[in-house]
Write a protein that holds these residues in place. Structure first.
Motif, PDB file in Angstrom:
ATOM      1  N   GLY A 121       1.000  -1.391   0.037  1.00 32.80           N
ATOM      2  CA  GLY A 121       0.301   0.226  -0.732  1.00 32.80           C
ATOM      3  C   GLY A 121       0.626   1.622   0.027  1.00 32.80           C
ATOM      4  O   GLY A 121       0.972   2.435   0.420  1.00 32.80           O
ATOM      5  N   ALA A 122       1.650   0.893  -1.332  1.00 34.47           N
ATOM      6  CA  ALA A 122       2.469   2.409  -0.679  1.00 34.47           C
ATOM      7  C   ALA A 122       2.716   3.474  -2.089  1.00 34.47           C
ATOM      8  O   ALA A 122       3.241   4.129  -2.608  1.00 34.47           O
ATOM      9  N   SER A 123       0.883   3.553  -2.944  1.00 44.22           N
ATOM     10  CA  SER A 123       0.384   4.482  -3.542  1.00 44.22           C
ATOM     11  C   SER A 123       0.398   5.579  -3.669  1.00 44.22           C
ATOM     12  O   SER A 123       0.358   6.536  -4.217  1.00 44.22           O
ATOM     13  N   ILE A 140       0.848   6.920   3.691  1.00 40.45           N
ATOM     14  CA  ILE A 140       2.023   7.061   5.469  1.00 40.45           C
ATOM     15  C   ILE A 140       2.847   5.329   4.321  1.00 40.45           C
ATOM     16  O   ILE A 140       3.893   5.919   3.810  1.00 40.45           O
ATOM     17  N   ASN A 182       4.290  -1.604  -3.351  1.00 40.52           N
ATOM     18  CA  ASN A 182       3.130  -2.345  -4.347  1.00 40.52           C
ATOM     19  C   ASN A 182       2.107  -1.260  -3.871  1.00 40.52           C
ATOM     20  O   ASN A 182       1.281  -0.445  -3.254  1.00 40.52           O
ATOM     21  N   PHE A 183       0.532  -1.769  -5.039  1.00 37.30           N
ATOM     22  CA  PHE A 183      -0.299  -1.238  -4.587  1.00 37.30           C
ATOM     23  C   PHE A 183      -1.664  -1.882  -5.525  1.00 37.30           C
ATOM     24  O   PHE A 183      -1.143  -2.992  -5.369  1.00 37.30           O
ATOM     25  N   LYS A 219      -3.803   1.816  -7.970  1.00 44.13           N
ATOM     26  CA  LYS A 219      -3.056   2.862  -8.724  1.00 44.13           C
ATOM     27  C   LYS A 219      -2.042   2.871  -9.242  1.00 44.13           C
ATOM     28  O   LYS A 219      -1.004   3.392  -8.874  1.00 44.13           O
ATOM     29  N   ARG A 263      -0.395   6.400  -9.186  1.00 43.46           N
ATOM     30  CA  ARG A 263       0.453   7.118  -8.554  1.00 43.46           C
ATOM     31  C   ARG A 263       1.280   5.881  -7.375  1.00 43.46           C
ATOM     32  O   ARG A 263       2.290   6.955  -7.444  1.00 43.46           O
ATOM     33  N   ALA A 321      -0.937  -5.608  -6.458  1.00 42.99           N
ATOM     34  CA  ALA A 321      -1.320  -7.187  -6.104  1.00 42.99           C
ATOM     35  C   ALA A 321      -2.371  -6.561  -5.408  1.00 42.99           C
ATOM     36  O   ALA A 321      -2.066  -5.548  -4.016  1.00 42.99           O
ATOM     37  N   GLU A 360     -13.909   1.174   2.492  1.00 46.32           N
ATOM     38  CA  GLU A 360     -14.231   1.154   0.999  1.00 46.32           C
ATOM     39  C   GLU A 360     -15.636   1.627   0.703  1.00 46.32           C
ATOM     40  O   GLU A 360     -16.281   0.300   1.514  1.00 46.32           O
ATOM     41  N   TYR A 415     -14.681  -8.060   4.846  1.00 47.15           N
ATOM     42  CA  TYR A 415     -13.299  -7.106   4.413  1.00 47.15           C
ATOM     43  C   TYR A 415     -12.635  -6.920   4.916  1.00 47.15           C
ATOM     44  O   TYR A 415     -10.886  -7.141   4.942  1.00 47.15           O
ATOM     45  N   LEU A 473      -8.511  -8.464   4.992  1.00 47.70           N
ATOM     46  CA  LEU A 473      -8.099  -7.632   4.443  1.00 47.70           C
ATOM     47  C   LEU A 473      -6.402  -7.295   6.082  1.00 47.70           C
ATOM     48  O   LEU A 473      -5.390  -7.274   5.953  1.00 47.70           O
ATOM     49  N   SER A 511      -2.691   1.865  14.167  1.00 48.46           N
ATOM     50  CA  SER A 511      -3.184   3.122  14.848  1.00 48.46           C
ATOM     51  C   SER A 511      -2.892   2.665  16.253  1.00 48.46           C
ATOM     52  O   SER A 511      -3.722   2.116  16.589  1.00 48.46           O
ATOM     53  N   GLY A 520       0.335   4.529  15.323  1.00 50.23           N
ATOM     54  CA  GLY A 520       0.874   6.169  15.744  1.00 50.23           C
ATOM     55  C   GLY A 520      -1.189   6.476  15.714  1.00 50.23           C
ATOM     56  O   GLY A 520      -2.376   6.240  15.915  1.00 50.23           O
ATOM     57  N   PHE A 572       5.687  10.083  11.086  1.00 44.71           N
ATOM     58  CA  PHE A 572       5.151   8.491  11.179  1.00 44.71           C
ATOM     59  C   PHE A 572       6.044   7.528  10.442  1.00 44.71           C
ATOM     60  O   PHE A 572       6.480   6.298  10.701  1.00 44.71           O
TER      61      PHE A 572
END
Ligand SMILES: NC(=O)c1ccc[n+]([C@@H]2O[C@H](COP(=O)([O-])OP(=O)(O)OC[C@H]3O[C@@H](n4cnc5c(N)ncnc54)[C@H](OP(=O)(O)O)[C@@H]3O)[C@@H](O)[C@H]2O)c1
Length: 266
Positions: A15-17, A20, A38-39, A42, A45, A65, A99, A106, A110, A137, A186, A221
């Motif tokens: 989830g780096a698109s 954070i 990874n995205f 997107k 992005r 993925a 989402e 979901y 996830l 979090s 965080g 963060f």
């Protein structure tokens, strides 16, 4: 892709698109790692993040993925093995569940099942000294000590805490591979999409966090995530970013503290 994996740390950030994960990827790149960005959907992005890293003199590549799909995770592991032969740091950052099209199961699929599947699928690629970092979090990590979680966020917080617990249960297995595990937790992080959305939908929830102290920034963060991804201390420790009142609330109920409490505060 030419990567000198004999000298560069190979880091996968899920989830780096954006947000954070994107900032953590940029900071890992600046620290000399090859970063796999990874995205889920997107791609453009994610490519912007890769370009930022390369423009700054670093090395990075994209890898799409949906991490909640075990087949896509298997493919991702095979691609990493083929391209790099190993993975030094796995940052479990991708998260979700709010989402619009998400079904009721979901969040748990996830935030718990996919995290466990990623860790176990990629563990064979992690050498001795490898690191797994779980990003969470305070609202999730401290859900048993401080229960004033906004109503809509409860399924996410519960599933993320379940993910953290399931990963902690794997620490003995990580240890046998010589792989360290840390959690980075965080407070609400200023400037993220989720906080901007909350400011519109449930402004009091953000105001109450601001009243407790300045919110950490995405850069703050990410800096701690990068430190956790390379730190020598990596046996289930938690790195805390912001939200001293959470730590105080947990201190007040010390009898029920998580075993990892307050090892590192940032
Ligand atoms: N925001 C905060 O205030 C805050 C505070 C504390 C902790 N955290 C934690 O920090 C992490 C990142 O939060 P964020 O606010 O930066 O998130 P975000 O802005 O919502 O970004 C989520 C990222 O995850 C990716 N993603 C979502 N579902 C995915 C899936 N199934 N497979 C692969 N990638 C997926 C998205 O990719 P696409 O864009 O391609 O869909 C996106 O890159 C989360 O673990 C969160 O719990 C956030």
């Amino acid at each position: 892709m030419i990567v000198d994996s004999t000298v560069q740390r190979v880091v996968l950030v899920t989830g780096a698109s954006r947000g954070i994960g994107a900032e953590a990827a940029v900071q890992f790149g600046a620290a000399g790692a090859h970063v796999i960005v990874n995205f889920r959907e997107k791609r453009k992005r994610a490519q912007v993040v890769v370009d930022r890293i390369i423009d700054a003199g670093g090395s990075a590549s994209t890898l799409g993925a949906d991490v909640s799909d075990p087949e896509q995770v298997t493919e991702m592991a095979a691609e990493i093995r083929q391209a790099f032969g190993r993975l030094d740091t796995l940052v479990l950052n991708a998260s979700g569940g709010l989402e619009r099209d998400a079904d009721p199961g979901y969040a748990l699929r996830l935030n718990r099942d996919a995290q466990v599947n990623l860790a176990t699928s990629l563990l064979p690629l992690l050498p001795v000294g490898g690191r797994i970092v779980f990003v969470t979090s305070h609202q999730a990590h401290f859900i048993h000590e401080k229960t004033d979680v906004p109503q809509g966020y409860i399924p996410i917080a519960t599933s993320k805490r379940a993910g953290e617990d399931a990963l902690r249960a794997l620490i003995p297995e990580f240890r046998t591979h010589g792989v360290g595990f840390t959690v980075v937790s965080g407070d609400m992080i200023d400037g993220t999409i989720i906080v901007r959305l909350l400011e519109r939908r449930d402004p009091s929830s953000v105001e109450s966090r601001r009243a407790a102290g300045p919110l950490p920034t995405v850069e703050d963060f990410a800096r701690v995530i990068v430190r956790a991804g390379t730190n020598a201390a990596a046996d289930g420790e938690t790195f805390y970013v912001g939200g001293n009142d959470y730590l105080a609330a947990a201190e007040a109920s010390r009898w029920s503290l998580p075993p990892d409490f307050a090892r590192h505060q940032h």
